[in-house]
Design a protein around this motif. Structure first.
Motif, mmCIF file in Angstrom:
data_model
loop_
_atom_site.group_PDB
_atom_site.id
_atom_site.type_symbol
_atom_site.label_atom_id
_atom_site.label_comp_id
_atom_site.label_asym_id
_atom_site.label_seq_id
_atom_site.Cartn_x
_atom_site.Cartn_y
_atom_site.Cartn_z
ATOM 1 N N GLY A 1 0.835 -1.184 0.000
ATOM 2 C CA GLY A 1 0.000 0.000 0.000
ATOM 3 C C GLY A 1 0.875 1.241 0.000
ATOM 4 N N ALA A 2 0.442 2.281 0.699
ATOM 5 C CA ALA A 2 1.209 3.523 0.713
ATOM 6 C C ALA A 2 2.555 3.347 1.401
ATOM 7 N N MET A 3 2.605 2.534 2.461
ATOM 8 C CA MET A 3 3.824 2.381 3.241
ATOM 9 C C MET A 3 4.677 1.230 2.705
ATOM 10 N N LEU A 4 5.977 1.383 2.824
ATOM 11 C CA LEU A 4 6.942 0.392 2.357
ATOM 12 C C LEU A 4 6.713 -0.948 3.044
ATOM 13 N N PRO A 5 6.561 -2.048 2.264
ATOM 14 C CA PRO A 5 6.302 -3.360 2.866
ATOM 15 C C PRO A 5 7.507 -3.887 3.651
ATOM 16 N N ALA A 6 7.222 -4.784 4.589
ATOM 17 C CA ALA A 6 8.278 -5.491 5.315
ATOM 18 C C ALA A 6 8.968 -6.452 4.342
ATOM 19 N N PRO A 7 10.218 -6.849 4.607
ATOM 20 C CA PRO A 7 11.010 -6.551 5.802
ATOM 21 C C PRO A 7 11.769 -5.230 5.721
ATOM 22 N N ALA A 8 11.856 -4.636 4.523
ATOM 23 C CA ALA A 8 12.584 -3.371 4.417
ATOM 24 C C ALA A 8 11.887 -2.270 5.193
ATOM 25 N N GLY A 9 10.563 -2.242 5.139
ATOM 26 C CA GLY A 9 9.795 -1.200 5.808
ATOM 27 C C GLY A 9 9.270 -1.631 7.154
ATOM 28 N N VAL A 10 8.965 -0.655 7.971
ATOM 29 C CA VAL A 10 8.481 -0.908 9.336
ATOM 30 C C VAL A 10 6.965 -0.848 9.412
ATOM 31 N N TRP A 11 6.305 -0.123 8.490
ATOM 32 C CA TRP A 11 4.910 0.251 8.665
ATOM 33 C C TRP A 11 3.953 -0.367 7.648
ATOM 34 N N SER B 1 11.011 9.804 1.254
ATOM 35 C CA SER B 1 12.351 10.069 1.750
ATOM 36 C C SER B 1 12.583 9.613 3.182
ATOM 37 N N VAL B 2 11.529 9.231 3.873
ATOM 38 C CA VAL B 2 11.649 8.678 5.218
ATOM 39 C C VAL B 2 10.630 7.553 5.339
ATOM 40 N N ASP B 3 11.012 6.442 5.911
ATOM 41 C CA ASP B 3 10.045 5.374 6.145
ATOM 42 C C ASP B 3 9.295 5.677 7.445
ATOM 43 N N ASP B 4 8.415 6.651 7.335
ATOM 44 C CA ASP B 4 7.600 7.020 8.490
ATOM 45 C C ASP B 4 6.256 7.544 7.987
ATOM 46 N N PRO B 5 5.163 7.185 8.661
ATOM 47 C CA PRO B 5 3.834 7.618 8.212
ATOM 48 C C PRO B 5 3.668 9.132 8.128
ATOM 49 N N ASP B 6 4.316 9.888 9.006
ATOM 50 C CA ASP B 6 4.159 11.340 8.949
ATOM 51 C C ASP B 6 4.647 11.880 7.612
ATOM 52 N N GLN B 7 5.767 11.378 7.141
ATOM 53 C CA GLN B 7 6.253 11.804 5.828
ATOM 54 C C GLN B 7 5.277 11.413 4.733
ATOM 55 N N GLN B 8 4.877 10.141 4.717
ATOM 56 C CA GLN B 8 4.040 9.633 3.634
ATOM 57 C C GLN B 8 2.672 10.310 3.600
ATOM 58 N N PHE B 9 1.998 10.361 4.719
ATOM 59 C CA PHE B 9 0.618 10.847 4.738
ATOM 60 C C PHE B 9 0.526 12.358 4.587
ATOM 61 N N TYR B 10 1.359 13.111 5.313
ATOM 62 C CA TYR B 10 1.269 14.570 5.228
ATOM 63 C C TYR B 10 1.730 15.088 3.865
ATOM 64 N N GLU B 11 2.714 14.428 3.284
ATOM 65 C CA GLU B 11 3.257 14.915 2.014
ATOM 66 C C GLU B 11 2.368 14.552 0.834
ATOM 67 N N ASN B 12 1.848 13.323 0.811
ATOM 68 C CA ASN B 12 1.205 12.808 -0.398
ATOM 69 C C ASN B 12 -0.316 12.713 -0.343
#
Length: 532
Positions: free
Chosen positions: A324-334, A432-443
């Motif tokens: 989905g919007a967030m990077l999948p595991a195992p590379a991503g945390v969310w 640019s950051v694997d964090d929801p604040d970056q993904q959701f607020y920016e996009n």
């Protein structure tokens, strides 16, 4: 592929630990690193550009308050280290973040760095004061910052409207350099002044960019390199042939796909190539303000038409990830679990069933075998964008949509989509950051410049604020999954794949460690050297 590359591929992220027990290498001072560059960006101002085409040559010119440890392959709050800030501390209420700054740091023009430069940078991003950014693609990152106050030259305090633990993650991104108060934004576009290990020397549009060693860098033994020269070569095949022939020490970062890796391995077997998750997603942009795409049913039909596995097989030989919007595991945390993704529109494995549903929707809207919907598919005019756009056009034909490719030059791409001057687009979004604040607020936040599809859901915005303030990370993760699920159901910005790509370099280049988001957070190069 060497040991680190194989571990990345298998999902193991050991980073610096891999170097334990290896023979010590003596760093060498001197030498110019030569890299080809994929295109000519609009400017050299990191804060005004939405592409790492600017970030790559300029990150080493600048410093942040904090940064991600360049030896740690996975970004996390635990991997954040000091940069211009010597230390930091949170207030008890979670609404103040105090930075103790380094003294004796100088800008490249000789003026002293002070806490006022931190305040000026944040004011610039918040639209305060007389100096203005022409574009502000990540301004939404800082909407929770009320103000920055200074105490003397070496202390800056961020005052927040509510707690936001992930603010540190945003400040550590390569996209968050500190700008000097005394240099106008217009100058930063052509000749940025920083405090970093390299001084900016030259930008010739469509030709080259050059940076040179800063002899007065506050890390007294860095950088090792005398400079870095980037030659702009938009044709990827020509650029790769130049690398194979030894004209360049390194490829442009994370631009080498799996087939090209095989070519390089065959023709330059001594070259090192690392295939890593990039936290870049291929996504479908649908302008919700442009009829007939203001119709939710047509947007749903487009989402149902996608065959994500086909994209991944064609473009990456299977070496990319569905998410989905967030990077999948195992590379991503969310990222959402696979079993949750499979429940979302267009994510189910039965492509025939999905497309049959999409065709039924289109027929209800007046389209069918004898009446297709014509549309221009806008994309950036470089291979990494054009290739998936061609696949998208082919897939949309299955649901009575005829796409025509509209290739847009890099300098015009972000302004075009930011002003919503398109119908449908194929985009690569670098997170640019694997964090929801970056993904959701920016996009996805209402009003963000990088919310290219004009998606706006006040309920989602409220949920995003709620997860941002949550200090329990497991609880926050469940909230993030709920938001991500809703975004995919709303066809806010359908995610096609999360990419993996390689960077290659010849054996003389030493000290390189690639991370998730290396193109955004790991290109300082102050620890690299040449052994020729």
């Amino acid at each position: 592929m060497n040991t680190l590359g194989r571990l990345w591929k298998s999902g193991m992220y050991l980073g610096a630990a891999l170097l334990v027990g290896a023979p010590a290498l003596a760093q060498k001072q001197g030498g110019i690193l030569h890299i080809y560059h994929r295109d000519s960006p609009a400017s050299m101002s990191i804060h005004e550009e939405a592409t790492f085409s600017t970030l790559i040559p300029v990150m080493g010119v600048m410093n942040n308050l904090v940064m991600y440890d360049q030896s740690k392959p996975q970004n996390s709050l635990d991997a954040i280290v000091p940069d211009l800030a010597e230390s930091w501390s949170w207030g008890e209420d979670g609404k103040t973040l105090t930075f103790k700054l380094r003294s004796g740091v100088k800008w490249h023009d000789g003026k002293a760095f002070t806490a006022n430069d931190v305040k000026c940078t944040v004011d610039l991003l918040l639209g305060k004061g007389s100096a203005k950014l022409r574009l502000n693609p990540r301004g939404g990152w800082y909407h929770n910052v009320e103000d920055v106050t200074v105490t003397g030259d070496t202390e800056a305090v961020f005052h927040l409207k509510r707690p936001q633990p992930a603010l540190l993650a945003l400040l550590a991104s390569g996209y968050t350099p500190i700008y000097p108060c005394h240099v106008a934004p217009a100058q930063m576009r052509q000749h940025p002044i920083g405090t970093g290990p390299f001084k900016f020397a030259e930008f010739k549009a469509n030709e080259s960019m050059k940076v040179v060693r800063n002899p007065d860098y506050w890390k007294k033994d860095r950088p090792y390199l005398d400079g870095v020269e980037y030659t702009i070569i938009p044709n990827r095949s020509t650029a790769v042939l130049g690398f194979i022939a030894g004209k360049f020490d390194m490829t442009f970062p994370t631009e080498i796909n799996v087939p090209l890796m095989k070519d390089i391995a065959g023709q330059a077997p001594d070259a090192h190539c690392e295939l890593v998750p990039t936290n870049v997603s291929i996504n479908l942009l649908i302008n919700r303000d442009k009829p007939p795409f203001d119709n939710a049913e047509i947007r749903r039909a487009m989402a149902l038409a996608l065959d994500r596995k086909a994209f991944i097989d064609i473009l990456f030989e299977g070496k990319a990830d569905i998410g989905g919007a967030m990077l999948p595991a195992p590379a991503g945390v969310w990222g959402m679990p696979a079993e949750e993704l499979a429940k979302l529109p267009g994510y189910g494995p039965d492509i025939g069933k999905n497309r049959a549903e999409a065709r039924a929707i289109m027929q209800k809207q007046g389209y069918g075998p004898d009446k297709h919907l014509p549309v221009k598919i806008a994309t950036r005019n470089i291979a990494q964008y054009r290739d998936p756009a061609v696949i998208l056009i082919d897939q949309l034909k299955h649901v009575y949509i005829d796409g025509e490719l509209d290739a847009v030059e890099t300098a015009n791409w972000f302004p075009k989509v930011a002003r919503k001057d398109y119908q449908v687009g194929l985009n690569l979004t670098g997170s640019s950051v694997d964090d929801p604040d970056q993904q959701f607020y920016e996009n996805y936040a209402c009003g963000s410049q990088r919310n290219y599809s004009a998606y706006c859901n006040k309920e989602i915005d409220a949920l995003v604020d709620k997860q941002s303030a949550e200090t329990d990370q497991e609880k926050r993760k469940r909230m993030v999954w709920e938001i991500d699920r809703k975004l995919q159901e709303d066809v806010a910005r359908p995610i096609i794949s999360h990419n993996r790509a390689a960077t290659c370099w010849h054996p003389q280049v030493k000290g390189v460690t690639l991370m998730v988001n290396s193109s955004y957070n790991g290109w300082r190069m102050e620890d690299w050297w040449l052994d020729k």
